[in-house]
Every structure is written in structure tokens, then in C-alpha cells.
Motif scaffolding. Structure first.
Motif, PDB file in Angstrom:
ATOM      1  N   UNK A 111       0.845  -1.199   0.000  1.00 28.47           N
ATOM      2  CA  UNK A 111       0.000   0.000   0.000  1.00 28.47           C
ATOM      3  C   UNK A 111       0.875   1.243   0.000  1.00 28.47           C
ATOM      4  N   UNK A 112       1.924   1.208   0.785  1.00 30.27           N
ATOM      5  CA  UNK A 112       2.794   2.369   0.853  1.00 30.27           C
ATOM      6  C   UNK A 112       3.390   2.732  -0.494  1.00 30.27           C
ATOM      7  N   UNK A 113       3.483   1.728  -1.341  1.00 33.54           N
ATOM      8  CA  UNK A 113       3.996   2.011  -2.679  1.00 33.54           C
ATOM      9  C   UNK A 113       2.882   2.121  -3.700  1.00 33.54           C
ATOM     10  N   UNK A 114       1.697   2.159  -3.176  1.00 34.62           N
ATOM     11  CA  UNK A 114       0.570   2.373  -4.076  1.00 34.62           C
ATOM     12  C   UNK A 114       0.053   1.125  -4.778  1.00 34.62           C
ATOM     13  N   UNK A 115       0.284  -0.025  -4.176  1.00 33.67           N
ATOM     14  CA  UNK A 115      -0.240  -1.244  -4.790  1.00 33.67           C
ATOM     15  C   UNK A 115      -1.242  -1.913  -3.865  1.00 33.67           C
ATOM     16  N   UNK A 116      -2.123  -2.633  -4.465  1.00 40.11           N
ATOM     17  CA  UNK A 116      -3.146  -3.308  -3.678  1.00 40.11           C
ATOM     18  C   UNK A 116      -3.361  -4.698  -4.267  1.00 40.11           C
ATOM     19  N   UNK A 117      -3.372  -5.676  -3.414  1.00 41.74           N
ATOM     20  CA  UNK A 117      -3.543  -7.043  -3.902  1.00 41.74           C
ATOM     21  C   UNK A 117      -4.984  -7.291  -4.298  1.00 41.74           C
ATOM     22  N   UNK A 118      -5.123  -7.979  -5.393  1.00 44.79           N
ATOM     23  CA  UNK A 118      -6.441  -8.472  -5.757  1.00 44.79           C
ATOM     24  C   UNK A 118      -6.655  -9.800  -5.055  1.00 44.79           C
ATOM     25  N   UNK A 119      -7.889 -10.121  -4.789  1.00 46.87           N
ATOM     26  CA  UNK A 119      -8.142 -11.424  -4.150  1.00 46.87           C
ATOM     27  C   UNK A 119      -7.633 -12.551  -5.039  1.00 46.87           C
ATOM     28  N   UNK A 120      -7.345 -13.661  -4.422  1.00 46.34           N
ATOM     29  CA  UNK A 120      -6.812 -14.798  -5.187  1.00 46.34           C
ATOM     30  C   UNK A 120      -7.685 -15.123  -6.381  1.00 46.34           C
ATOM     31  N   UNK A 121      -7.068 -15.437  -7.442  1.00 47.63           N
ATOM     32  CA  UNK A 121      -7.812 -15.855  -8.613  1.00 47.63           C
ATOM     33  C   UNK A 121      -8.182 -17.315  -8.462  1.00 47.63           C
ATOM     34  N   UNK A 122      -9.350 -17.573  -8.879  1.00 42.37           N
ATOM     35  CA  UNK A 122      -9.747 -18.974  -8.825  1.00 42.37           C
ATOM     36  C   UNK A 122      -8.818 -19.784  -9.730  1.00 42.37           C
ATOM     37  N   UNK A 123      -8.411 -20.893  -9.216  1.00 43.97           N
ATOM     38  CA  UNK A 123      -7.550 -21.745 -10.039  1.00 43.97           C
ATOM     39  C   UNK A 123      -6.080 -21.423  -9.867  1.00 43.97           C
ATOM     40  N   UNK A 124      -5.800 -20.351  -9.166  1.00 48.63           N
ATOM     41  CA  UNK A 124      -4.392 -20.005  -9.027  1.00 48.63           C
ATOM     42  C   UNK A 124      -3.899 -20.254  -7.610  1.00 48.63           C
ATOM     43  N   UNK A 125      -4.777 -20.766  -6.805  1.00 45.52           N
ATOM     44  CA  UNK A 125      -4.414 -20.894  -5.393  1.00 45.52           C
ATOM     45  C   UNK A 125      -3.129 -21.654  -5.210  1.00 45.52           C
ATOM     46  N   UNK A 126      -2.944 -22.582  -6.073  1.00 50.98           N
ATOM     47  CA  UNK A 126      -1.788 -23.413  -5.835  1.00 50.98           C
ATOM     48  C   UNK A 126      -0.644 -23.053  -6.738  1.00 50.98           C
ATOM     49  N   UNK A 127      -0.830 -21.959  -7.409  1.00 49.83           N
ATOM     50  CA  UNK A 127       0.281 -21.470  -8.191  1.00 49.83           C
ATOM     51  C   UNK A 127       0.593 -22.346  -9.380  1.00 49.83           C
ATOM     52  N   UNK A 128      -0.309 -23.171  -9.748  1.00 45.85           N
ATOM     53  CA  UNK A 128      -0.019 -23.968 -10.934  1.00 45.85           C
ATOM     54  C   UNK A 128      -1.183 -23.859 -11.892  1.00 45.85           C
ATOM     55  N   UNK A 129      -0.967 -24.390 -13.035  1.00 45.27           N
ATOM     56  CA  UNK A 129      -2.022 -24.475 -14.015  1.00 45.27           C
ATOM     57  C   UNK A 129      -2.442 -23.113 -14.522  1.00 45.27           C
ATOM     58  N   UNK A 130      -1.585 -22.174 -14.291  1.00 45.66           N
ATOM     59  CA  UNK A 130      -1.802 -20.807 -14.763  1.00 45.66           C
ATOM     60  C   UNK A 130      -2.987 -20.672 -15.711  1.00 45.66           C
ATOM     61  N   UNK A 131      -4.075 -20.286 -15.155  1.00 47.90           N
ATOM     62  CA  UNK A 131      -5.319 -20.367 -15.904  1.00 47.90           C
ATOM     63  C   UNK A 131      -5.715 -19.064 -16.589  1.00 47.90           C
ATOM     64  N   UNK A 132      -4.796 -18.109 -16.655  1.00 52.11           N
ATOM     65  CA  UNK A 132      -5.238 -16.829 -17.220  1.00 52.11           C
ATOM     66  C   UNK A 132      -5.450 -16.939 -18.703  1.00 52.11           C
ATOM     67  N   UNK A 133      -6.535 -16.411 -19.073  1.00 50.14           N
ATOM     68  CA  UNK A 133      -6.847 -16.449 -20.489  1.00 50.14           C
ATOM     69  C   UNK A 133      -6.065 -15.340 -21.179  1.00 50.14           C
ATOM     70  N   UNK A 134      -5.413 -15.696 -22.246  1.00 49.17           N
ATOM     71  CA  UNK A 134      -4.684 -14.672 -22.978  1.00 49.17           C
ATOM     72  C   UNK A 134      -5.666 -13.621 -23.446  1.00 49.17           C
ATOM     73  N   UNK A 135      -5.267 -12.403 -23.394  1.00 48.94           N
ATOM     74  CA  UNK A 135      -6.171 -11.354 -23.859  1.00 48.94           C
ATOM     75  C   UNK A 135      -5.947 -10.106 -23.078  1.00 48.94           C
ATOM     76  N   UNK A 136      -6.510  -9.063 -23.549  1.00 50.72           N
ATOM     77  CA  UNK A 136      -6.239  -7.782 -22.914  1.00 50.72           C
ATOM     78  C   UNK A 136      -7.098  -7.535 -21.714  1.00 50.72           C
ATOM     79  N   UNK A 137      -8.258  -8.170 -21.674  1.00 47.72           N
ATOM     80  CA  UNK A 137      -9.138  -7.914 -20.543  1.00 47.72           C
ATOM     81  C   UNK A 137      -8.459  -8.328 -19.255  1.00 47.72           C
ATOM     82  N   UNK A 138      -8.715  -7.579 -18.242  1.00 46.93           N
ATOM     83  CA  UNK A 138      -8.104  -7.872 -16.949  1.00 46.93           C
ATOM     84  C   UNK A 138      -8.556  -9.223 -16.434  1.00 46.93           C
ATOM     85  N   UNK A 139      -7.937  -9.635 -15.384  1.00 48.49           N
ATOM     86  CA  UNK A 139      -8.320 -10.923 -14.813  1.00 48.49           C
ATOM     87  C   UNK A 139      -9.750 -10.874 -14.308  1.00 48.49           C
ATOM     88  N   UNK A 140     -10.398 -11.981 -14.399  1.00 46.75           N
ATOM     89  CA  UNK A 140     -11.764 -12.025 -13.869  1.00 46.75           C
ATOM     90  C   UNK A 140     -11.678 -12.360 -12.397  1.00 46.75           C
TER      91      UNK A 140
END
Length: 984
Positions: free
Chosen positions: A166-195
Motif C-alpha cells: 500500500x505504501x507504494x501504491x499497490x493493492x492485492x487483488x483477491x486470489x484468482x480462482x484456479x491459481x491458489x496453488x500457483x499452478x495451471x496458470x489459468x489466465x486467459x490470454x487477452x487484454x481484458x483484466x483478470x476475472x
DNA sequence: ACCGCCGGGTGCC
DNA sequence: ACCGCCGGGTGCC
């Protein structure tokens, strides 16, 4: 800071072993019961840098999108959805906050943009969180690319992390579904932000029970498919392999000669993809030409490995070894056999030989690599096949001083196995007397490439390997074996690389490695590296682990009976040793396997399972091959026979008990139980001895030294306490490493640890190290080592001055023996006790009743032991029917299958120690059902010991994946045991 | 003009 | 980078 064993300390060790017996099964010992307690649990040592992410309790704080910049300056490339590693670069000249971004291969991709790096630097440097990245898309960008970061850490650090961001002006987004375990990187390629989706808590967390059963399955389902092909060993394997051993051999050979991709790699259009990390590269990833042989003990892992070494050298051909044939030429030419042999042993291995007489001449001229290999004193009439630079004049050298397995140089026996205290060449026995010559077999393909197999094992099994070489390498074949051990080991790497087999210990490996630039073992390119009891390297921070991981050689094997001892965590070192890409780097192991499994992520276990399946072979004693049990052992029954003490014995017992109980309850009320641990063991020891025979505890000094101000005990008292602990058969383990004690030392506060362990504690906790057990002050100069020599048995001889009397237990035994003889005169039995004095006392009535008996205990020289064993195993009429055996004598190799009855005179603290003893006759080769009788005195400490044994058994059975107990739990368990034992 | 605007040079940390 | 940013050149329409 590495601790270096000296000759003296090695002797100290042997002394210990003589007292304590074998340590081979420490993984079955109470250390199992106490599960995987680690140093870090009660000391803030462990990894000194503190990088040890407490991986099991990490939670996901949230995610953050950032960017990777400077791509054009680096060669590292990534794919969309590929995992990347974020690495601090504090010495970057432009920005001390710099954070590098590396791909799975470790190649730098770029940097984290500086504003974000400024926020991350503090978090990463202070280990507040682990930051992991995945490049969701834009992998082909020229200048910058996005990176999706996940922040993991312990609950209590979450606020600090959020704050810092926060002090540097950043804020964490809540965990992405499917990313909890840091594997299977489920982000869909594309410009839209993460869902964004609602925070998902760690997926289905499996219960301990579920985990355990999953782990069990993990290694149970391994026996099918391609692992049932059989293969015969090469000619040089002198022992016929059992079907399951032939299978193991075939499997190992297929692993070594395999062309397969390693697990989780696929070939996709000219690239090799790792499906876990989405990493791809042009270069074909190497598969390990080896794996994990995780057979239960007793199935012949050692033999299988010997067969592997002899059978699979290069191109699927057997190891080219010289065949020893009778050859008149030697006699005629008058060549001294010793010389010929010496050259055979020491010649330059690059010298290519063809069979035939002419070879002998070539051979004669072969350069000697170390000419002093031959013993100097060559008046011996029998062929001598090995020696070393300083064999000297003695007839016998104690090679290794474990109670069970010492080896001696046999000067004049019919075979020429010559083992030195340290470096030694080992040779097969020669069948023919006087002369021997050498027939060189197909040496052609031996040139150039690596030849030698390195075997690393715990000291306690070193001699077992030697025994097994003796047993299983065919006599007519000459295999160069070098035992790299002892302070005068030959440190010339070229000597090592010329061998067929180099055998060494983890300690030697670690010691050499610690001395920078001077580790011959690390200079050799090995054909094959075998780590025996491979779970020895389960601690990634241990020196021996690091040393093992850095050995060079493509064929890499781990032998272990307990592949997952406590958790998946323990597997990493093994996998890393096997150099399976990308798991050599702990981050990828953790992100792709360990975390998914421990967090119960879907597919996590599946991955682990397929990984294990592809590199592991495991069979248990109950495994079946084609519907038939792998080993068909006769039945084994354990009977408990209660013994009632006579009035007189009971009186003595009660009075000692009363006195001891009073003392112990005083310790309890003072809260000094642990400080008086040695005293308490002493009380219990005396009670146990009294259950056997009143004479046994006669001169055990009453050790309640006048005024027990613990921290100031004088040296002699400490030594005697330590001896008490060591000799009490309590199977004390070192509270630091939880293994049986190696080189025991006692602290001022009277607690016994392994010397290396406690040194490490002191080093890492300095300047104010505290005793791990009682938190008293700890100083190196206060440690007292176990003095060498002076066998405890010195008491034995003097004892016999006393007039011999019987005891209730002896009476019970004799009754049973006579009954047995009446029913089955040929039956042989073992009489087992922890107290060698007791065995001596038993000799008397055995003689009186006309039993022919022999004896095996730790104090006997190897020669005598061999005699005793051979004598007992003999089926000749008149051979002894009884063997007096000290509980811990003999290693796994000890074969007493002639016995079908066992009389266990006194219970051991650790049921596993008993089981191992029983296994010496209930093993391969046993033809009869085995009946074991345990004599237990009614209403005594022995009955209580049985109860504790049962509890240990239960716990050991359930301890697979359970959480490790804390130090206080360990203490509490000990205290409870003490209470139970003395009826408090 | 102590501006705006233009367009070239340039580019991680 | 088909951007932003920098700083020099320039200046009504």
C-alpha cells in the motif's frame, strides 16, 4: 564449520556401536514414532539464512499484476502462461531494489519495473512473503510483458505485506480462482483484466487420514505394467536372482538405457514442453537414467544393485571384468602370484588386453598406478589380491568397528578379502591356490567413458555392502572395489575413476565436500551413483545432501525402504538428486508438486503419483507378482510367556523399585525429570536386569550422586551417565537428528546428542546456545565424549567369581529348551538378550544340560563371528542347536535361518529392534515356521514396556503423514513413558 | 516564450 | 516503442 571425523572419533563411534549395536533401522526406531521432528522445531536454526519458507503453513494473500521490463537485454524467453521466478538482485548497480525475472530454466527474462520492485524488495528481503509469477500473455513482446504475481506467506505476515504494498501504491487483488496453488496458470490470454472471483480457500484440504491413505496408494500401485519383465544377471553375478530381483534388474536396466522424456515433458513441434510450468525449450530435457528403488528391506536391493553394476555397463553390455582362470603359464614362468595379482589390481585400466598368454606379458608391463598397493610382506603362501600402502605387519585390522559388522583382514584364510581400516581394495576369493591368471574380457568398449559406480551409504551399512560383494560377485571374476573411507583414503581421483565400484559413506562425502576444492569424489565423472538409504539426504540443508546433489554422473539411483518418511517434503532431495528437470530447483518442485499436494489441490496427488510411478520401483514383502507373493516366508508366531519371580527375587526387585520410584517422583515434583534422564534410565535398567537375574545389576553403581546440581557435574559422572544411556538399550535417539546416536557426546546438563548435531546447534545458535532438551547453557568445551575402548564386558569375567545361581527366567528358559529338545531334537534356537552378562549366565545351565551352543555378540572379532555363524548354520549332526545372541548383534546381512525358535529373554524399548532381530531367522531361506517366545516378568517394568511397545507400534503405523510433534510433545511423551514404566 | 508545439533521440534495473 | 519521456528548436496566420 564442517565437522571432520578423526580416527579417534571413528573409534569412539565404534565404541558406541559396541554398546548400542546396529543403527541400521533407525527409520523404524522411535524416531519414526516421534515422526519428523526437526531441529527447527525447537531451535531457530535449521537454515541459517532463514530462507526456509514454512511451506506448509503458507497461505495466499492475493495477486497483483505487474510488468516485466528490459526484455530486450536478456535471452530468457517464456511462453504465455509460463511460470517465472522472481529473484531479488540487491547488488544491482542501478537499483538496490531490483527484482530479476527468470524463466523456469533460470535464464533471465527481464526485471520487474522499478516502482513495483521498490515495493517488493522489502517484502522479499524480509521473507514476509514468497512472490511467484506467471506471464499470462504477451510472452512474445519485445520490450515489456505482464506478470501475474501471487503472494504467499504465513498468516501473521499478511498485514505487513499488504501495508508495504500500500505504501507504494499497490493493492492485492483477491486470489484468482484456479491459481491458489500457483499452478495451471489459468489466465486467459487477452487484454481484458483478470476475472475476479470470490476468494477461494485452500481447495479441499485432505484430512491426515486421507493423505496417509493416498500416500500409501502412491507406492502401492507401482508394481504393475512394465515392471514385471525379468532379466538374468551377467555371468559375474554369482548368485541366482529371485524373480522379483530379476524384475528389478530389468527395470533398472531399462531405466538406465531409456530414451524416454522425463515425466511431464512432451514433444510439441520441435519443442519440448513441460506441462507443469509451460516451459518449453529446443533442447531435449534429459531423463534421469536411474530412479528410486524403494523395495522393502529384505527384498535384496543390494544384490539387485550389484547385479545392475555387473550387467549393465555400456550399450547394454555387462561390465567388462577380468575372468580369473587357471593358467599354467604363471607357474612355469615362475611369476610370483602376488605380483601378478598386484598388477591386476593396480594396473592402468586404459590398458586394453586381449585374452591369451601373450596378455600376461603385456600385463607384466602394464604401468602400476600405485605400486605400493601390494602388501610388502609377501611371504604369504596363499594368493593375496589386495592390500594397501600401509598394510603393515599386523595380522588383523579392524576395518570398521560397528558391533555388528566389523571386518578384518584375513591374512591366512582361504580367501583374500582384505579390508583395511580405511582405503582398501577388495578382491574376490581365489579358488585355486598358488596361481591365478587373468583373462581379460572384452575390454574394448571400456575406454574413455566413465567406468566406476559410486555407492554412498551410511557407515552402519558399509560392511554389509562388502559382505554382499563377497557373497554375490562370482568368484571367478575380478571386480575392482575401493572402499573410500578412513583418514588415509586415497584422494587421487584417477584412482577412484579406474575402479569398478567405489564405496563410501555420507560422512566422508560431506567431509570431503566441505573442504573446498579437495573432494576427489566430486572430481570424478561416475558411470553411476547409488545412494543407499537415500532418505539420509532428506534434509536439503544438510551438508551431506548438498554433497550428494553435486556428484557427477548420469545414472543416478536412490535406494530406500522409506521413500516418503513423513511428508512429500522429504522427496525433494531425492528428486533433486535425480536431476529431473525442473525439480532440481526447489521453487518448481514446490509450486508444481509439493504445494498442490499438501493443499489438496485437484490433480496434485495425481501429479505426484505419476512422477513417482515413472521413476520408482517399490515392492513390499507382501507384494504379489502374478498373483503370487513375492516372498513366501513361513509363518511367524510370537508368544508371550509370563514369568513369576520367586519371593526372594521379588523382594530385591521391590526394594530397588521403591528406592527408584521415590527418586523419580522427587524429580517429578521438582520438575527435573529431563535433567535426570540418565539417572532414571539407570533405575529402569536395574529393574530390567533384576527381571532377568539378580546378579546382573550388582555393580551398576547407584548413580544418584550426592547432590545433583545438574549443570556442574564432573566429567567422570557425565561419562558414566552417558555410558548408562548408551548401554541401557533404551535406544535413545539424538534429539537433534532423531536418528540413533552417532559419536555420542554428553552435555553438562547430562543430555546425550550426536557430536556433529550438537556442534551444529552450538554453531548456529552462538553465542548463546541452549541445550535442545532443557535449555541449559551449552558450550563446546563442556561437551564430554564417550571414551573409547574398555569394553563394558570387563565386568562379565569378574562376575563369574560369584557362585552361579539360577533365576526364574533362566528356569523358564531351560524348561522350554528341554521341552523343545524332547519334541524336536534337531530344532535350533536363538536365545536373545540385551544383556551380554545375562547370556554368560545362561551358558552355565546350557552346559549342564548338555546343549551344544555357540554365541554371537558385539564384542567378538569378525573372525569369531563368522565362525560362530557358520557353525550354527551348519546342518551337521552335533552342530550347536543353541545360539546366544545379543539383541543388536549383526546387521541385515546376518543370516540365522537355521533357527526356527527364538527366545527373547528381555523386551527391548523399541519393538522395531526386536522385529529386526526376529528377521534374522525369519527371512529368505527359512524353511520352518518360526516361533518366538518372549519372557516377560509379571508385575514388572517389563510388562509396562510391552504396553509402551504396543503404543509405539500403533503410532508408528499411523505416523505416515501426521504432523510432526513439537519438542514439548516429544518431552511429554518421554515423561509419560517414564511414568508408565515405574507405575507413577 | 518564465509558455505551447514540433519532432528527433531514445528506451530496464 | 505504432508508446512515453526528455530536452532542444522554435514561435502569427
Amino acid at each position: 564449520m564442517s565437522w571432520r571425523p578423526s580416527k579417534d572419533s571413528a573409534r569412539g563411534c565404534s565404541q558406541y556401536n559396541i554398546c548400542r549395536g546396529e543403527r541400521r533401522y533407525s527409520h523404524f526406531s522411535s524416531s519414526d514414532f516421534y515422526s519428523s521432528l526437526r531441529l527447527e522445531d525447537f531451535l531457530s536454526v535449521g537454515d541459517t539464512s532463514g530462507t526456509e519458507e514454512d511451506t506448509d503453513s503458507a497461505i495466499l494473500y492475493g495477486t497483483l499484476r505487474g510488468s516485466v521490463v528490459g526484455l530486450r537485454y536478456y535471452t530468457g524467453v517464456v511462453n504465455n502462461n509460463e511460470m517465472v521466478a522472481l529473484q531479488r538482485e540487491p547488488n544491482n548497480p542501478y537499483d538496490k531494489n531490483a527484482v530479476k525475472v527468470n524463466n523456469v530454466n533460470g535464464a533471465q527474462v527481464g526485471h520487474i519495473k522499478k516502482e513495483l520492485a521498490a515495493a517488493l524488495a522489502g517484502i522479499m528481503d524480509n521473507k514476509l512473503a514468497i512472490v511467484e509469477g506467471v506471464v499470462p500473455y504477451g510472452a512474445k513482446n519485445a520490450f515489456t510483458m505482464p506478470v501475474q504475481m501471487s503472494f504467499w506467506g504465513r498468516e501473521e505476515n499478511k498485514e505487513a505485506v499488504l501495508d508495504q504494498l500500500k505504501r507504494h501504491g499497490f493493492k492485492l487483488a483477491p486470489p484468482l480462482k484456479g491459481s491458489e496453488c500457483g499452478f495451471g496458470s489459468k489466465w486467459i490470454s487477452g487484454r481484458s483484466g483478470p476475472s475476479y472471483s470470490a476468494p477461494v480457500h485452500a481447495a479441499v484440504q485432505l484430512t491426515t487420514e486421507q493423505l496417509k491413505s493416498e500416500f500409501d496408494k502412491l507406492f502401492e500401485d507401482l508394481k504393475e505394467d512394465d515392471k514385471t519383465c525379468e532379466m538374468e544377471g551377467a555371468e559375474a553375478v554369482g548368485t541366482l536372482l529371485l524373480p522379483h530381483q530379476k524384475q528389478a534388474l530389468a527395470w533398472m536396466i531399462s531405466r538406465e538405457n531409456s530414451n524416454d522424456l522425463p515425466p511431464f515433458w512432451e514433444e510439441r513441434s520441435n519443442f519440448y514442453y513441460n506441462i507443469l510450468t509451460n516451459f518449453a525449450e529446443k533442447q531435449r530435457p534429459k531423463n534421469v537414467l536411474g530412479g528410486i528403488l524403494a523395495d522393502d528391506m529384505g527384498l535384496g536391493k543390494t544384490l539387485t544393485v550389484i547385479a545392475l553394476i555387473l550387467t549393465n555397463f555400456q550399450d547394454g553390455k555387462p561390465l567388462p571384468v577380468e575372468k580369473i582362470t587357471s593358467d599354467k603359464f604363471f607357474e612355469e614362468s615362475g611369476t610370483n602370484s602376488m605380483n601378478s595379482v598386484g598388477r591386476r589390481l593396480c594396473k592402468d585400466s586404459s590398458n586394453v588386453m586381449e585374452p591369451g598368454v601373450s596378455d600376461v606379458k603385456k600385463f607384466e608391463n602394464a604401468p602400476l598406478k600405485y605400486s605400493s598397493c601390494l602388501p610388502k610382506r609377501d611371504k604369504a603362501k596363499k594368493p593375496r589380491y589386495s592390500g594397501s600402502s600401509d598394510l603393515g605387519e599386523s595380522e588383523e585390522w579392524l576395518f570398521q568397528q560397528t558391533e555388528t559388522t566389523s571386518c578384518v583382514i584375513q591374512e591366512d584364510a582361504g580367501f583374500a578379502s582384505v579390508l583395511l581400516p580405511s582405503s582398501a581394495c577388495l578382491k574376490r576369493p581365489a579358488k585355486r591356490k598358488g596361481t591365478a591368471s587373468v583373462q581379460s574380457v572384452e575390454k574394448k568398449y571400456a575406454d574413455g567413458g566413465p567406468r566406476a559406480t559410486l555407492i554412498v551409504c551410511p557407515l552402519s551399512v558399509l560392511s554389509n555392502w562388502i559382505d554382499q560383494f563377497e557373497q554375490h560377485i562370482h568368484q571367478d571374476f575380478h571386480v575392482n572395489i575401493y572402499v573410500y573411507y578412513g583418514s588415509d583414503r586415497n584422494k587421487d581421483p584417477s584412482v577412484l575413476s579406474e575402479q569398478d565400484i567405489v564405496l563410501t559413506t555420507y560422512n566422508i562425502l560431506a567431509t570431503d565436500y566441505g573442504i573446498r576444492g579437495d573432494s576427489p569424489l566430486h572430481k570424478v565423472k561416475w558411470l553411476r551413483i547409488v545412494l543407499d538409504e537415500g532418505h539420509t539426504i532428506r534434509n536439503p540443508n544438510a551438508q551431506q545432501t548438498k554433497a550428494a546433489l553435486n556428484l557427477e554422473g548420469h545414472r543416478r539411483w536412490v535406494l530406500t525402504g522409506t521413500p516418503i518418511q513423513n511428508s512429500v517434503k522429504d522427496l525433494w532431495s531425492l528428486i533433486s538428486f535425480l536431476k529431473l528437470k525442473p525439480f532440481t530447483d526447489r521453487e518448481w518442485w514446490h509450486r508444481t508438486i509439493q504445494r498442490p499436494v499438501t493443499m489438496g489441490a485437484p490433480g496434485g496427488l495425481g501429479r505426484l503419483q505419476s512422477l513417482i510411478r515413472s521413476i520408482t520401483l517399490r515392492r513390499t514383502k507382501t507384494s504379489k507378482v502374478k498373483g503370487k507373493p513375492i516372498l513366501e516366508l513361513p509363518e511367524r508366531k510370537v508368544l508371550i510367556q509370563h514369568v513369576t519371580l520367586t519371593e526372594e527375587e521379588r523382594q530385591i526387585y521391590q526394594s530397588v523399585k521403591k528406592e527408584g520410584r521415590a527418586a523419580i517422583s522427587r524429580f517429578f515434583s521438582e520438575g527435573t525429570v529431563l535433567a535426570h534422564y540418565a539417572d532414571i534410565l539407570g533405575v529402569l535398567l536395574r529393574l530390567r536386569q533384576l527381571c532377568c537375574h539378580p546378579h546382573l545389576c550388582m555393580n551398576t553403581s547407584s548413580s544418584f550422586s550426592a547432590d545433583n546440581k545438574t549443570p556442574e557435574e564432573p566429567r567422570e559422572i557425565l561419562v558414566s551417565k552417558m555410558k548408562l544411556v548408551l548401554s541401557s538399550g533404551s535406544d535413545e535417539e539424538c534429539a537433534v537428528c532423531l536418528e540413533s546416536l552417532t559419536l555420542p557426546v554428553i552435555t553438562r546438563c547430562a543430555h546425550v546428542f550426536c557430536k556433529p548435531c550438537i556442534f551444529e546447534v552450538i554453531r548456529s545458535e552462538q553465542p548463546n546456545a541452549k541445550c535442545p532438551l532443557c535449555r541449559s547453557e551449552l558450550r563446546v568445551e563442556h561437551l564430554v565424549e564417550c571414551p573409547l575402548e574398555e569394553e563394558a564386558d570387563s565386568t562379565k569375567g569378574k562376575k563369574s567369581d560369584q557362585e552361579w545361581i539360577s533365576s526364574s527366567k533362566i528356569n523358564a528358559l531351560m524348561h522350554a529348551l528341554i521341552e523343545l529338545r524332547r519334541d524336536n531334537p534337531a530344532a535350533k534356537c536363538l536365545i536373545v538378550s540385551q544383556f551380554t552378562n545375562f547370556l554368560s549366565l545362561i551358558e552355565n545351565p546350557l552346559k549342564e544340560s548338555g546343549f551344544a551352543f555357540t554365541r554371537l555378540d558385539g564384542s567378538m572379532a569378525q573372525k569369531k563371528r563368522v565362525e560362530a555363524i557358520q557353525c550354527f548354520q551348519s546342518s551337521q549332526a552335533g552342530s550347536p542347536t543353541v545360539m546366544l545372541l545379543s539383541l543388536k548383534a549383526g546387521g541385515v546381512g546376518l543370516n540365522l535361518t537355521a533357527a526356527s525358535r527364538v527366545f527373547l529373554m528381555d523386551p527391548a524399548w523399541n519393538p522395531a529392534a526386536e522385529d529386526q532381530c526376529f528377521d534374522r531367522c525369519h527371512r529368505l531361506g527359512q524353511k520352518h515356521n518360526v516361533v518366538i517366545t518372549k519372557f516377560i516378568v509379571k508385575d514388572s517394568v517389563e510388562e509396562n514396556m510391552l504396553k509402551i511397545q504396543n503404543k509405539k507400534r500403533e503410532l508408528a503405523a499411523g505416523a505416515f503423514a501426521t504432523k510432526k510433534p513439537s519438542a514439548s510433545e516429544v518431552k511429554q511423551t518421554k515423561i509419560n513413558e517414564i511414568k508408565a514404566l515405574i507405575d507413577l
